[in-house]
Design a protein around this motif. Structure first.
Motif, PDB file in Angstrom:
ATOM      1  N   ILE A  25       0.832  -1.203   0.000  1.00  0.00           N
ATOM      2  CA  ILE A  25       0.000   0.000   0.000  1.00  0.00           C
ATOM      3  C   ILE A  25       0.867   1.254   0.000  1.00  0.00           C
ATOM      4  CG2 ILE A  25      -1.603   1.361   1.403  1.00  0.00           C
ATOM      5  CD1 ILE A  25      -2.927  -1.359   2.154  1.00  0.00           C
ATOM      6  N   VAL A  26       1.869   1.292   0.862  1.00  0.00           N
ATOM      7  CA  VAL A  26       2.726   2.476   0.941  1.00  0.00           C
ATOM      8  C   VAL A  26       3.486   2.688  -0.366  1.00  0.00           C
ATOM      9  CG1 VAL A  26       4.773   3.446   2.081  1.00  0.00           C
ATOM     10  CG2 VAL A  26       2.940   2.434   3.451  1.00  0.00           C
ATOM     11  N   VAL A  27       4.065   1.635  -0.908  1.00  0.00           N
ATOM     12  CA  VAL A  27       4.814   1.761  -2.164  1.00  0.00           C
ATOM     13  C   VAL A  27       3.888   2.205  -3.295  1.00  0.00           C
ATOM     14  CG1 VAL A  27       6.081   0.446  -3.921  1.00  0.00           C
ATOM     15  CG2 VAL A  27       6.659   0.195  -1.507  1.00  0.00           C
ATOM     16  N   GLY A  28       2.679   1.665  -3.330  1.00  0.00           N
ATOM     17  CA  GLY A  28       1.725   2.063  -4.352  1.00  0.00           C
ATOM     18  C   GLY A  28       1.362   3.537  -4.264  1.00  0.00           C
ATOM     19  N   ILE A  29       1.125   4.010  -3.062  1.00  0.00           N
ATOM     20  CA  ILE A  29       0.783   5.424  -2.871  1.00  0.00           C
ATOM     21  C   ILE A  29       1.957   6.317  -3.234  1.00  0.00           C
ATOM     22  CG2 ILE A  29       0.273   7.167  -1.121  1.00  0.00           C
ATOM     23  CD1 ILE A  29      -1.448   4.975   0.247  1.00  0.00           C
ATOM     24  N   LEU A  30       3.138   5.968  -2.773  1.00  0.00           N
ATOM     25  CA  LEU A  30       4.312   6.798  -3.062  1.00  0.00           C
ATOM     26  C   LEU A  30       4.650   6.812  -4.548  1.00  0.00           C
ATOM     27  CD1 LEU A  30       6.662   6.025  -0.051  1.00  0.00           C
ATOM     28  CD2 LEU A  30       5.241   8.051  -0.425  1.00  0.00           C
ATOM     29  N   ALA A  31       4.410   5.708  -5.227  1.00  0.00           N
ATOM     30  CA  ALA A  31       4.703   5.637  -6.658  1.00  0.00           C
ATOM     31  C   ALA A  31       3.842   6.609  -7.460  1.00  0.00           C
ATOM     32  CB  ALA A  31       4.497   4.211  -7.165  1.00  0.00           C
ATOM     33  N   GLU A  32       2.681   6.954  -6.922  1.00  0.00           N
ATOM     34  CA  GLU A  32       1.779   7.881  -7.604  1.00  0.00           C
ATOM     35  C   GLU A  32       2.142   9.347  -7.375  1.00  0.00           C
ATOM     36  OE1 GLU A  32      -2.051   6.861  -6.112  1.00  0.00           O
ATOM     37  OE2 GLU A  32      -2.126   4.963  -7.193  1.00  0.00           O
ATOM     38  N   GLN A  33       3.067   9.600  -6.463  1.00  0.00           N
ATOM     39  CA  GLN A  33       3.421  10.975  -6.101  1.00  0.00           C
ATOM     40  C   GLN A  33       4.562  11.486  -6.979  1.00  0.00           C
ATOM     41  OE1 GLN A  33       1.363  12.301  -3.661  1.00  0.00           O
ATOM     42  NE2 GLN A  33       0.473  10.249  -3.819  1.00  0.00           N
ATOM     43  N   SER A  34       4.515  12.774  -7.259  1.00  0.00           N
ATOM     44  CA  SER A  34       5.625  13.391  -7.985  1.00  0.00           C
ATOM     45  C   SER A  34       6.745  13.704  -6.999  1.00  0.00           C
ATOM     46  CB  SER A  34       5.166  14.692  -8.650  1.00  0.00           C
ATOM     47  OG  SER A  34       4.914  15.683  -7.655  1.00  0.00           O
ATOM     48  N   ARG A  35       7.883  14.041  -7.527  1.00  0.00           N
ATOM     49  CA  ARG A  35       9.016  14.432  -6.675  1.00  0.00           C
ATOM     50  C   ARG A  35       8.626  15.617  -5.805  1.00  0.00           C
ATOM     51  NH1 ARG A  35      13.829  17.145  -5.881  1.00  0.00           N
ATOM     52  NH2 ARG A  35      15.697  15.880  -5.791  1.00  0.00           N
ATOM     53  N   ASP A  36       7.943  16.585  -6.394  1.00  0.00           N
ATOM     54  CA  ASP A  36       7.507  17.762  -5.636  1.00  0.00           C
ATOM     55  C   ASP A  36       6.527  17.379  -4.533  1.00  0.00           C
ATOM     56  OD1 ASP A  36       9.107  19.545  -7.031  1.00  0.00           O
ATOM     57  OD2 ASP A  36       7.532  20.062  -8.465  1.00  0.00           O
ATOM     58  N   ASP A  37       5.623  16.437  -4.822  1.00  0.00           N
ATOM     59  CA  ASP A  37       4.693  15.964  -3.795  1.00  0.00           C
ATOM     60  C   ASP A  37       5.453  15.349  -2.617  1.00  0.00           C
ATOM     61  OD1 ASP A  37       2.480  16.697  -5.361  1.00  0.00           O
ATOM     62  OD2 ASP A  37       2.265  14.674  -6.200  1.00  0.00           O
ATOM     63  N   LEU A  38       6.462  14.541  -2.937  1.00  0.00           N
ATOM     64  CA  LEU A  38       7.255  13.898  -1.885  1.00  0.00           C
ATOM     65  C   LEU A  38       8.025  14.929  -1.073  1.00  0.00           C
ATOM     66  CD1 LEU A  38       8.580  10.800  -3.868  1.00  0.00           C
ATOM     67  CD2 LEU A  38       6.700  10.871  -2.210  1.00  0.00           C
ATOM     68  N   LEU A  39       8.585  15.928  -1.756  1.00  0.00           N
ATOM     69  CA  LEU A  39       9.305  16.986  -1.043  1.00  0.00           C
ATOM     70  C   LEU A  39       8.358  17.795  -0.164  1.00  0.00           C
ATOM     71  CD1 LEU A  39      11.802  18.158  -3.803  1.00  0.00           C
ATOM     72  CD2 LEU A  39      12.315  16.858  -1.725  1.00  0.00           C
ATOM     73  N   ASP A  40       7.123  17.987  -0.611  1.00  0.00           N
ATOM     74  CA  ASP A  40       6.128  18.670   0.220  1.00  0.00           C
ATOM     75  C   ASP A  40       5.854  17.880   1.495  1.00  0.00           C
ATOM     76  OD1 ASP A  40       5.870  20.776  -1.578  1.00  0.00           O
ATOM     77  OD2 ASP A  40       4.037  19.980  -2.503  1.00  0.00           O
ATOM     78  N   LEU A  41       5.792  16.552   1.384  1.00  0.00           N
ATOM     79  CA  LEU A  41       5.585  15.712   2.565  1.00  0.00           C
ATOM     80  C   LEU A  41       6.738  15.872   3.544  1.00  0.00           C
ATOM     81  CD1 LEU A  41       4.260  12.388   1.012  1.00  0.00           C
ATOM     82  CD2 LEU A  41       2.969  14.066   2.340  1.00  0.00           C
TER      83      LEU A  41
END
Length: 79
Positions: A25-41
């Motif tokens: 579940i976590v890998v699936g959710i993270l795979a859908e995020q852009s680099r900018d989305d991840l940096l926002d997190l």
């Protein structure tokens, strides 16, 4: 972390305590995020969360490196 709380609420009924389910579940959710989305997190994290995330990541990477070295190194017997 608010993001993790939201993911947990969303998938709460899907977790059965199996680490593989959580990982998928976590890998699936993270795979859908852009680099900018991840940096926002990461930006939303407080200092303790950031420290814990990096420590966990670094520990896991070091474990993998040690395991890879152990697999590649021939075992020698000492007499």
């Amino acid at each position: 972390m608010r993001f993790i709380d939201e993911v947990y609420k969303l998938y709460k009924g899907h977790f059965n305590g199996d680490e593989e389910d959580i990982t998928a579940i976590v890998v699936g959710i993270l795979a859908e995020q852009s680099r900018d989305d991840l940096l926002d997190l990461v930006e939303e994290m407080d200092e303790e969360e950031l420290f814990h995330m990096l420590a966990t990541y670094m520990i896991e990477v070091m474990k993998r490196k040690v395991a890879m070295d152990d697999e590649q190194s021939p075992t020698t017997m000492m007499h």
